[in-house]
Design a protein around this motif. Sequence first.
Motif, PDB file in Angstrom:
ATOM      1  N   ASN A  31       0.843  -1.189   0.000  1.00 28.70           N
ATOM      2  CA  ASN A  31       0.000   0.000   0.000  1.00 28.70           C
ATOM      3  C   ASN A  31       0.882   1.244   0.000  1.00 28.70           C
ATOM      4  O   ASN A  31       1.848   1.320   0.749  1.00 28.70           O
ATOM      5  CB  ASN A  31      -0.861   0.001   1.266  1.00 28.70           C
ATOM      6  CG  ASN A  31      -1.665   1.267   1.416  1.00 28.70           C
ATOM      7  OD1 ASN A  31      -2.685   1.429   0.786  1.00 28.70           O
ATOM      8  ND2 ASN A  31      -1.199   2.170   2.275  1.00 28.70           N
ATOM      9  N   THR A  32       0.549   2.203  -0.839  1.00 32.27           N
ATOM     10  CA  THR A  32       1.173   3.520  -0.754  1.00 32.27           C
ATOM     11  C   THR A  32       0.067   4.535  -0.562  1.00 32.27           C
ATOM     12  O   THR A  32      -0.886   4.585  -1.343  1.00 32.27           O
ATOM     13  CB  THR A  32       1.990   3.867  -2.009  1.00 32.27           C
ATOM     14  OG1 THR A  32       2.971   2.850  -2.219  1.00 32.27           O
ATOM     15  CG2 THR A  32       2.686   5.205  -1.839  1.00 32.27           C
ATOM     16  N   THR A  33       0.176   5.320   0.508  1.00 29.49           N
ATOM     17  CA  THR A  33      -0.776   6.383   0.772  1.00 29.49           C
ATOM     18  C   THR A  33      -0.153   7.686   0.286  1.00 29.49           C
ATOM     19  O   THR A  33       0.982   8.005   0.646  1.00 29.49           O
ATOM     20  CB  THR A  33      -1.108   6.466   2.272  1.00 29.49           C
ATOM     21  OG1 THR A  33      -1.631   5.202   2.689  1.00 29.49           O
ATOM     22  CG2 THR A  33      -2.127   7.555   2.551  1.00 29.49           C
ATOM     23  N   TYR A  34      -0.883   8.381  -0.556  1.00 26.44           N
ATOM     24  CA  TYR A  34      -0.411   9.634  -1.146  1.00 26.44           C
ATOM     25  C   TYR A  34      -1.202  10.801  -0.587  1.00 26.44           C
ATOM     26  O   TYR A  34      -2.431  10.757  -0.531  1.00 26.44           O
ATOM     27  CB  TYR A  34      -0.602   9.626  -2.665  1.00 26.44           C
ATOM     28  CG  TYR A  34       0.237   8.624  -3.384  1.00 26.44           C
ATOM     29  CD1 TYR A  34       1.561   8.889  -3.695  1.00 26.44           C
ATOM     30  CD2 TYR A  34      -0.297   7.395  -3.766  1.00 26.44           C
ATOM     31  CE1 TYR A  34       2.337   7.964  -4.366  1.00 26.44           C
ATOM     32  CE2 TYR A  34       0.469   6.458  -4.439  1.00 26.44           C
ATOM     33  CZ  TYR A  34       1.787   6.749  -4.736  1.00 26.44           C
ATOM     34  OH  TYR A  34       2.546   5.831  -5.404  1.00 26.44           O
ATOM     35  N   ASN A  35      -0.496  11.855  -0.199  1.00 23.67           N
ATOM     36  CA  ASN A  35      -1.110  13.118   0.166  1.00 23.67           C
ATOM     37  C   ASN A  35      -0.816  14.062  -1.001  1.00 23.67           C
ATOM     38  O   ASN A  35       0.347  14.319  -1.319  1.00 23.67           O
ATOM     39  CB  ASN A  35      -0.502  13.647   1.472  1.00 23.67           C
ATOM     40  CG  ASN A  35      -1.254  14.843   2.007  1.00 23.67           C
ATOM     41  OD1 ASN A  35      -2.087  15.432   1.337  1.00 23.67           O
ATOM     42  ND2 ASN A  35      -0.955  15.203   3.238  1.00 23.67           N
ATOM     43  N   GLU A  54      10.599   9.634 -11.058  1.00 24.62           N
ATOM     44  CA  GLU A  54       9.746  10.331 -12.021  1.00 24.62           C
ATOM     45  C   GLU A  54       8.649  11.112 -11.300  1.00 24.62           C
ATOM     46  O   GLU A  54       8.348  12.255 -11.652  1.00 24.62           O
ATOM     47  CB  GLU A  54       9.126   9.315 -12.984  1.00 24.62           C
ATOM     48  CG  GLU A  54       8.345   9.951 -14.101  1.00 24.62           C
ATOM     49  CD  GLU A  54       7.821   8.943 -15.104  1.00 24.62           C
ATOM     50  OE1 GLU A  54       6.738   9.196 -15.653  1.00 24.62           O
ATOM     51  OE2 GLU A  54       8.491   7.913 -15.337  1.00 24.62           O
ATOM     52  N   LEU A  55       8.057  10.502 -10.284  1.00 22.19           N
ATOM     53  CA  LEU A  55       7.030  11.169  -9.479  1.00 22.19           C
ATOM     54  C   LEU A  55       7.599  12.440  -8.846  1.00 22.19           C
ATOM     55  O   LEU A  55       6.972  13.509  -8.913  1.00 22.19           O
ATOM     56  CB  LEU A  55       6.510  10.215  -8.401  1.00 22.19           C
ATOM     57  CG  LEU A  55       5.552  10.797  -7.373  1.00 22.19           C
ATOM     58  CD1 LEU A  55       4.176  10.980  -7.986  1.00 22.19           C
ATOM     59  CD2 LEU A  55       5.472   9.900  -6.166  1.00 22.19           C
ATOM     60  N   LEU A  56       8.777  12.352  -8.260  1.00 17.28           N
ATOM     61  CA  LEU A  56       9.405  13.515  -7.629  1.00 17.28           C
ATOM     62  C   LEU A  56       9.715  14.609  -8.650  1.00 17.28           C
ATOM     63  O   LEU A  56       9.524  15.794  -8.383  1.00 17.28           O
ATOM     64  CB  LEU A  56      10.686  13.102  -6.909  1.00 17.28           C
ATOM     65  CG  LEU A  56      10.495  12.314  -5.621  1.00 17.28           C
ATOM     66  CD1 LEU A  56      11.823  11.765  -5.122  1.00 17.28           C
ATOM     67  CD2 LEU A  56       9.831  13.183  -4.565  1.00 17.28           C
ATOM     68  N   VAL A  69       3.175  13.595  -1.783  1.00 14.39           N
ATOM     69  CA  VAL A  69       4.018  12.880  -0.834  1.00 14.39           C
ATOM     70  C   VAL A  69       3.384  11.517  -0.585  1.00 14.39           C
ATOM     71  O   VAL A  69       2.192  11.420  -0.312  1.00 14.39           O
ATOM     72  CB  VAL A  69       4.146  13.651   0.498  1.00 14.39           C
ATOM     73  CG1 VAL A  69       4.990  12.879   1.497  1.00 14.39           C
ATOM     74  CG2 VAL A  69       4.718  15.038   0.263  1.00 14.39           C
ATOM     75  N   GLY A  70       4.197  10.463  -0.720  1.00 17.89           N
ATOM     76  CA  GLY A  70       3.674   9.117  -0.501  1.00 17.89           C
ATOM     77  C   GLY A  70       4.474   8.377   0.547  1.00 17.89           C
ATOM     78  O   GLY A  70       5.670   8.618   0.714  1.00 17.89           O
TER      79      GLY A  70
END
Length: 101
Positions: free
Chosen positions: A5-9, A81-83, A91-92
């Motif tokens: 699981n990755t939780t992203y804000n 790539e996300l960064l 932020v994950g």
Amino acid sequence: MLVYNTTYNIDEEVLSNFLIWLHEVYVPEVEKNGILVKPRLLRVLSHRDENTECFSLQWEVESSALLHRWHLEIGGKLNNELLKMFGNKVVGFPTLLEVME
């Protein structure tokens, strides 16, 4: 079976672009090698701030060894790539869960 699981804000200003990137780039790229399977995207309702939204992206994975391999082969590249695309506006944090029943 494990759940990765990755939780992203996510800052609302980039939310629509992040969701497009997630569906069109991230998920298809992760699915290519077959280590992580059965993606589920969930909206987190308990942690809502005024200018952000939270989402949880969950994958099934057979073992922590396979997950480690995935991180080495693919995960690091996608995180970079996300960064590069979203900086600190997304932020994950990951969590590894074990399915008990």
